[in-house]
Design a protein around this motif. Structure first.
Motif, PDB file in Angstrom:
ATOM      1  N   ASP A 178     -69.462  -1.923 -62.056  1.00  0.00           N
ATOM      2  CA  ASP A 178     -70.874  -2.277 -62.211  1.00  0.00           C
ATOM      3  C   ASP A 178     -71.248  -3.599 -61.551  1.00  0.00           C
ATOM      4  N   LYS A 179     -70.291  -4.532 -61.511  1.00  0.00           N
ATOM      5  CA  LYS A 179     -70.609  -5.870 -60.985  1.00  0.00           C
ATOM      6  C   LYS A 179     -69.878  -6.174 -59.689  1.00  0.00           C
ATOM      7  N   TYR A 180     -69.198  -5.164 -59.149  1.00  0.00           N
ATOM      8  CA  TYR A 180     -68.497  -5.295 -57.865  1.00  0.00           C
ATOM      9  C   TYR A 180     -67.493  -6.445 -57.868  1.00  0.00           C
ATOM     10  N   THR A 181     -66.851  -6.667 -59.007  1.00  0.00           N
ATOM     11  CA  THR A 181     -65.783  -7.662 -59.071  1.00  0.00           C
ATOM     12  C   THR A 181     -64.485  -7.030 -58.567  1.00  0.00           C
ATOM     13  N   ASN A 182     -63.490  -7.843 -58.350  1.00  0.00           N
ATOM     14  CA  ASN A 182     -62.200  -7.361 -57.848  1.00  0.00           C
ATOM     15  C   ASN A 182     -61.113  -7.912 -58.756  1.00  0.00           C
ATOM     16  N   ILE A 183     -60.926  -7.245 -59.898  1.00  0.00           N
ATOM     17  CA  ILE A 183     -60.004  -7.710 -60.927  1.00  0.00           C
ATOM     18  C   ILE A 183     -58.962  -6.629 -61.187  1.00  0.00           C
ATOM     19  N   LEU A 184     -57.712  -7.035 -61.233  1.00  0.00           N
ATOM     20  CA  LEU A 184     -56.605  -6.120 -61.502  1.00  0.00           C
ATOM     21  C   LEU A 184     -55.906  -6.582 -62.774  1.00  0.00           C
ATOM     22  N   LEU A 185     -55.677  -5.654 -63.693  1.00  0.00           N
ATOM     23  CA  LEU A 185     -55.015  -5.967 -64.969  1.00  0.00           C
ATOM     24  C   LEU A 185     -53.596  -5.421 -64.960  1.00  0.00           C
ATOM     25  N   GLY A 186     -52.674  -6.221 -65.487  1.00  0.00           N
ATOM     26  CA  GLY A 186     -51.298  -5.766 -65.624  1.00  0.00           C
ATOM     27  C   GLY A 186     -50.694  -6.271 -66.916  1.00  0.00           C
ATOM     28  N   GLY A 187     -49.594  -5.677 -67.312  1.00  0.00           N
ATOM     29  CA  GLY A 187     -48.915  -6.117 -68.523  1.00  0.00           C
ATOM     30  C   GLY A 187     -47.473  -5.662 -68.518  1.00  0.00           C
ATOM     31  N   THR A 188     -46.675  -6.262 -69.369  1.00  0.00           N
ATOM     32  CA  THR A 188     -45.298  -5.799 -69.498  1.00  0.00           C
ATOM     33  C   THR A 188     -45.251  -4.357 -69.986  1.00  0.00           C
ATOM     34  N   TYR A 189     -46.310  -3.932 -70.702  1.00  0.00           N
ATOM     35  CA  TYR A 189     -46.399  -2.563 -71.205  1.00  0.00           C
ATOM     36  C   TYR A 189     -47.873  -2.269 -71.429  1.00  0.00           C
ATOM     37  N   VAL A 190     -48.212  -1.014 -71.717  1.00  0.00           N
ATOM     38  CA  VAL A 190     -49.566  -0.674 -72.144  1.00  0.00           C
ATOM     39  C   VAL A 190     -49.463  -0.146 -73.572  1.00  0.00           C
ATOM     40  N   HIS A 191     -49.936  -0.957 -74.508  1.00  0.00           N
ATOM     41  CA  HIS A 191     -49.752  -0.653 -75.929  1.00  0.00           C
ATOM     42  C   HIS A 191     -50.855   0.235 -76.488  1.00  0.00           C
ATOM     43  N   ASN A 192     -50.491   1.050 -77.478  1.00  0.00           N
ATOM     44  CA  ASN A 192     -51.437   1.528 -78.471  1.00  0.00           C
ATOM     45  C   ASN A 192     -51.027   0.880 -79.791  1.00  0.00           C
TER      46      ASN A 192
END
Length: 593
Positions: A549-563
């Motif tokens: 929506d805002k044309y940002t360039n952000i990448l998310l990462g983590g050691t894991y993807v939790h629930n």
């Protein structure tokens, strides 16, 4: 040794890895065998399907630790493996008694010179033709999210002097995954890390040293002019987000069923929740589905949609398919017949995709009803988004006294309340109610473990806005006037506040230290957020929506993807370690009912 050339790109790790694997499989001509290890198997499968791999003249796919019998001198071998000691030993054993005509080695990260030398000493007959570094040592889950796939990083929360061998291995693997990402994207970022977090400090320090060496020695054409910011953050700063029930498609699938490297296994969930009543009829249904935003347009368009919008869009997908199916039945002329034949593969593909999303959404709906998620989620949202201690305590007790709500949901709610109101005397009464609900003492201890893991004393940020009365009153006012559909979407992950501070230039140096690798004063063009202790799909949804929506360039990462289940399991590690310290046995629960 050669490094595969990389073209300049935006923050799009999927495209980078796709390009790597495309060239890896194409540049070795002829019929070949692809050899993978326990980690590179899911890494490549997230990018290339098995059918796509087989189209590249790959006759056989096998694991390095489970080689097939017999010589296959008509095949060339492509090894895509991590540069580990175990893999080196297995590769040396293979070269001593070669089964293939030629060997092409593609390491997923930087390779020590000693590894190359040891292979050269064994390869006296020149079976190894090429060795490459491809920098593909991370799991690309979507256009907005990557992972290192390390389930439990609890050991890194201890004092650094107390770290054991496993803890240091986990830190090293995390560092290697992040290094691989940056080298694949050709980025020398400005690195900021959470000042109060030891694991964040050590990862940032190792990255700074290695990237400085890469830049100074000119080993790689790494660009420092992209104004990329890498922010290394700690999950303990926001223990709330992983505990919440979810209401967008991707996040709901993970919370209610579980997504493992973009695969959803319904059968596993059925067995976990109701082994006795698992029927043969259910065994006949399709049990595992791939959910990926790069080869499923419907999923790509709806992964961040709320459940109400998703239901409407599935209904539209059904109607569209039925219309196309009716159109394909019209065969008045030879041209109609030819069109029907030509449309069959696409129609079959749409039918398969429709069945997948109808099945998954039906299973989610069933689980929402069985676990009374709507009742629980409303209380969760209240606790996470505004301060109203007495009213919220009453809501919690109402849930605890409801016999239809599963024990796990009740326990999770008390953990959430305890994290918000740590010293409230009602927490003890809530634990007594849990005990009356037949919750074991081991599970009751999770309430204390959660505070020990990520309580007020462990957090440097103001996750509940308790330090700013104006913001707190504004949040309460906003929450009070929200309409009913938004009751389940009041919470915003704390990482979004951090991202807003980055955009506004108000991120405090006292909270986030900048390493001496690279620095700039301007607003970053690209942001990579990495969470030690694991990210969530809710955070990915907020970041993905912002990118769109805002044309940002952000990448998310983590050691894991939790629930919530995997996060609660990590919290439970405190109890496991404590029992081991006193020489006691412990069977840690990794699943809940």
């Amino acid at each position: 040794m050669m490094q595969m050339k990389r073209t300049q790109t935006t923050l799009s790790p999927f495209k980078v890895l796709e390009d790597y694997f495309e060239r890896m499989l194409q540049q070795v001509s002829g019929i070949k065998c692809l050899v993978l290890d326990v980690e590179t198997t899911p890494i490549i499968s997230l990018i290339f399907s098995q059918s796509k791999i087989l189209k590249k003249d790959v006759y056989l796919i096998e694991r390095i630790e489970m080689p097939s019998d017999g010589k296959m001198q008509h095949l060339k071998a492509i090894y895509f493996i991590r540069p580990t000691e175990e893999n080196l030993k297995l590769l040396q054993k293979e070269i001593e008694k070669p089964r293939f005509a030629e060997y092409y080695i593609f390491y997923s990260n930087s390779v020590p010179n000693l590894t190359i030398e040891s292979l050269a000493q064994i390869d006296t007959n020149d079976y190894i033709k090429e060795i490459h570094e491809v920098y593909a040592d991370y799991y690309c889950l979507s256009r907005d999210l990557f992972s290192i796939n390390i389930l439990n990083t609890f050991g890194l929360t201890k004092e650094y002097t107390s770290w054991g061998q496993l803890d240091n291995q986990i830190l090293q693997r995390t560092y290697e995954g992040l290094l691989s990402l940056l080298l694949s994207l050709k980025r020398i970022p400005m690195i900021k890390y959470l000042s109060s977090s030891e694991p964040c400090f050590h990862i940032a320090s190792k990255l700074t040293k290695k990237l400085r060496d890469e830049r100074d020695n000119n080993k790689s054409q790494l660009g420092a002019d992209t104004k990329t910011l890498l922010l290394i953050w700690d999950r303990r700063e926001d223990p709330i987000t992983p505990l919440l029930n979810q209401w967008t498609y991707q996040a709901m699938l993970h919370e209610l069923i579980g997504i493992n490297n973009n695969r959803v296994d319904i059968e596993r969930k059925m067995r976990a929740f109701n082994e006795a009543n698992y029927s043969s009829k259910e065994e006949q249904m399709e049990k595992e589905f791939v959910v990926s935003d790069h080869d499923d347009q419907f999923y790509c368009d709806n992964m961040y949609e709320n459940f109400g919008a998703l239901a409407d869009n599935i209904r539209n997908l059904i109607e569209s398919y039925q219309t196309e199916q009716q159109r394909n039945k019209k065969m008045d002329t030879l041209a109609d017949l030819q069109n029907a034949v030509n449309n069959l593969p696409e129609l079959k593909k749409k039918s398969t995709n429709l069945n997948k999303h109808v099945t998954l959404s039906s299973e989610v709906t069933k689980l929402i009803e069985e676990q009374r998620v709507m009742a629980i989620s409303q209380v969760e949202q209240e606790i996470s988004s505004k301060e109203a201690r007495n009213d919220q305590a009453k809501m919690v007790f109402d849930i605890l006294n409801n016999p239809d709500i599963p024990k796990y949901q009740k326990l999770k709610l008390v953990v959430l309340y305890a994290l918000r109101y740590e010293n409230d005397d009602k927490i003890g009464r809530m634990k007594e109610e849990l005990r009356k609900n037949q919750v074991s003492q081991d599970k009751l201890n999770y309430v204390n473990y959660a505070i020990e893991y990520a309580g007020k004393a462990k957090r440097s940020g103001d996750i509940f806005n308790t330090k700013n009365l104006g913001i707190r009153l504004l949040n309460n006012l906003k929450s009070a006037v929200k309409d009913v559909p938004n009751l389940f979407a009041q919470h915003k992950p704390y990482i979004m506040n951090i991202i807003n501070q980055i955009g506004e230039g108000t991120l405090k140096e006292s909270e986030f230290t900048t390493t001496d690798l690279h620095s700039f004063r301007e607003k970053p063009n690209e942001i990579i957020i990495f969470i030690v202790g694991g990210a969530t799909y809710e955070e990915a949804q907020h970041i993905g929506t912002m990118n769109r929506d805002k044309y940002t360039n952000i990448l998310l990462g983590g050691t894991y993807v939790h629930n919530s289940q995997t996060f609660m399991s990590e919290i439970a590690s405190i109890g496991k370690e404590r029992k081991e310290e006193f020489g006691m046995n412990n069977s840690q629960a990794n699943s809940f009912r």
